[in-house]
Design an enzyme around this catalytic site. Sequence first.
Site, PDB file in Angstrom:
ATOM      1  N   TRP A 127       0.682  -1.180  -0.203  1.00 58.66           N
ATOM      2  CA  TRP A 127      -0.149   0.178   0.138  1.00 58.66           C
ATOM      3  C   TRP A 127       0.970   1.298   0.046  1.00 58.66           C
ATOM      4  O   TRP A 127       1.881   1.345   0.766  1.00 58.66           O
ATOM      5  CB  TRP A 127      -0.833  -0.074   1.253  1.00 58.66           C
ATOM      6  CG  TRP A 127      -1.841   1.154   1.461  1.00 58.66           C
ATOM      7  CD1 TRP A 127      -2.547   1.934   0.533  1.00 58.66           C
ATOM      8  CD2 TRP A 127      -2.242   1.877   2.647  1.00 58.66           C
ATOM      9  NE1 TRP A 127      -3.351   2.634   0.893  1.00 58.66           N
ATOM     10  CE2 TRP A 127      -3.156   2.907   2.390  1.00 58.66           C
ATOM     11  CE3 TRP A 127      -1.587   1.860   3.823  1.00 58.66           C
ATOM     12  CZ2 TRP A 127      -3.640   3.706   3.431  1.00 58.66           C
ATOM     13  CZ3 TRP A 127      -2.181   2.471   4.927  1.00 58.66           C
ATOM     14  CH2 TRP A 127      -3.090   3.365   4.666  1.00 58.66           C
ATOM     15  N   ASP A 208      -0.552  -5.286   9.245  1.00 62.53           N
ATOM     16  CA  ASP A 208      -1.895  -4.212   9.050  1.00 62.53           C
ATOM     17  C   ASP A 208      -3.028  -5.090   8.588  1.00 62.53           C
ATOM     18  O   ASP A 208      -2.810  -5.708   7.334  1.00 62.53           O
ATOM     19  CB  ASP A 208      -1.027  -3.193   7.834  1.00 62.53           C
ATOM     20  CG  ASP A 208      -2.224  -2.225   7.534  1.00 62.53           C
ATOM     21  OD1 ASP A 208      -3.300  -2.036   8.010  1.00 62.53           O
ATOM     22  OD2 ASP A 208      -1.958  -1.491   6.576  1.00 62.53           O
ATOM     23  N   ALA A 210      -6.849  -4.762   7.504  1.00 65.11           N
ATOM     24  CA  ALA A 210      -7.404  -3.406   6.845  1.00 65.11           C
ATOM     25  C   ALA A 210      -8.631  -4.218   6.302  1.00 65.11           C
ATOM     26  O   ALA A 210     -10.000  -3.650   6.143  1.00 65.11           O
ATOM     27  CB  ALA A 210      -6.991  -2.795   5.977  1.00 65.11           C
ATOM     28  N   LYS A 243     -13.579  -0.766   5.917  1.00 64.42           N
ATOM     29  CA  LYS A 243     -14.246  -1.550   4.716  1.00 64.42           C
ATOM     30  C   LYS A 243     -15.110  -2.700   5.460  1.00 64.42           C
ATOM     31  O   LYS A 243     -16.054  -2.940   4.582  1.00 64.42           O
ATOM     32  CB  LYS A 243     -12.918  -2.488   4.014  1.00 64.42           C
ATOM     33  CG  LYS A 243     -11.697  -1.463   3.701  1.00 64.42           C
ATOM     34  CD  LYS A 243     -12.130  -0.561   2.530  1.00 64.42           C
ATOM     35  CE  LYS A 243     -10.977   0.065   1.842  1.00 64.42           C
ATOM     36  NZ  LYS A 243      -9.975   0.536   2.603  1.00 64.42           N
TER      37      LYS A 243
END
Length: 391
Positions: A127, A208, A210, A243
């Site tokens: 990302w 991470d 998400a 999300k």
Amino acid sequence: MFETVTPPEPDKIIRLMGMFAADPRPDKVDLGVGVYRSPDGRTPVMAAVKAAERGIWERQETKGYVSLSGDPGYLDAMRRLILGDAVPAARVAACGTPGGTGAVRQVLETVRRLRPEATVWISDPTWPNHPAIIDHLGQARRTYRYYDPETGGLDRDGMLADLAEAKAGDLILLHGCCHNPTGADLTRADWQAVADLCARTGAIPFVDTAYQGFGDGIEADAAGVRLLAATLPEVLIAASCSKNFGLYRERVGAVLIMTDAKAAADGVLAGMNRQNYAFPPDHGARVVQDILSDAGLEAQWRAELDEMRTVMQGNRAALAAALREATGSDRFGYLGAHRGMFSLIGARPEQVDILRETHGIYLVGDGRMNVAGLTPGVIPRVARALAEVLA
């Protein structure tokens, strides 16, 4: 003060959003911005979220401050959602943050403060905000091989060979599931290999997460981080609810740190929050807390999340089939095996420009495609355009 300042380059995705908004073509297709869209093209508010917000509106009697780390109930709910029973609550320090980006920033700032000599290892690719934040903070970083464009899968041998050079105290940044931008995820055996490597080298995993629930389901998508937490003495986690709860604009995130020094870590995290934004946002966090604390709302949310995941997997399968028909080959078959919102389609920047300018199909410049932006009606046209431009 600003007369001689050269403005920084606009964020590529934000720039793409502006270009898409200004495009007058009625059949334009946005496959760049990372938001979920239903089959009718909307980014809906989940019914469980609406119900939780209604309850908050009826019950809440104050907007007073909570605490520097956020509501303890929310943080405990996030611990249970992500870690399950993999690690005792007494070993998990936590704080709320403005979104997953805020969580990533807080983890990296904390490490810079406590261990400035640490190198942060990031996957190639990753990302874009990962290297941007690391560089802004002036931290050392290195990349490790991750994606094999020839197979559309993981370069496992390259990854482990590169990470073997990590030193004690270095951070290894991993995507919990639904790797952004590739869609190629680690298997359980891969997670175990990373855990063994960290145990051997003393490197610290920084996960991470998400997209929990967008890959193979809530529990399956947390299996990797739970394995690390149950195996290693220290694990850092940055989590986002943008999300999987559809709370994009509410900015709901959290940092979780597995450590034997929980009290010290909690104090450091609260202090970091104080220095950056004081109290983290509460409304979205309270929505998440209420959903995860009510059996009926949680069941409703899980059902909605299952439906979203099914839509994305259906988009992948349909696009792979349409591309197979359009190209006469299984060149894009890997799309069906990927997980989450994103995949790389192997487009060069100039091909991305042609897709946008000629066909009205918007992708990020590196060829990242948001499969959640597809709808059944546009998949055949997108497949024909991709087959033509990428031939």
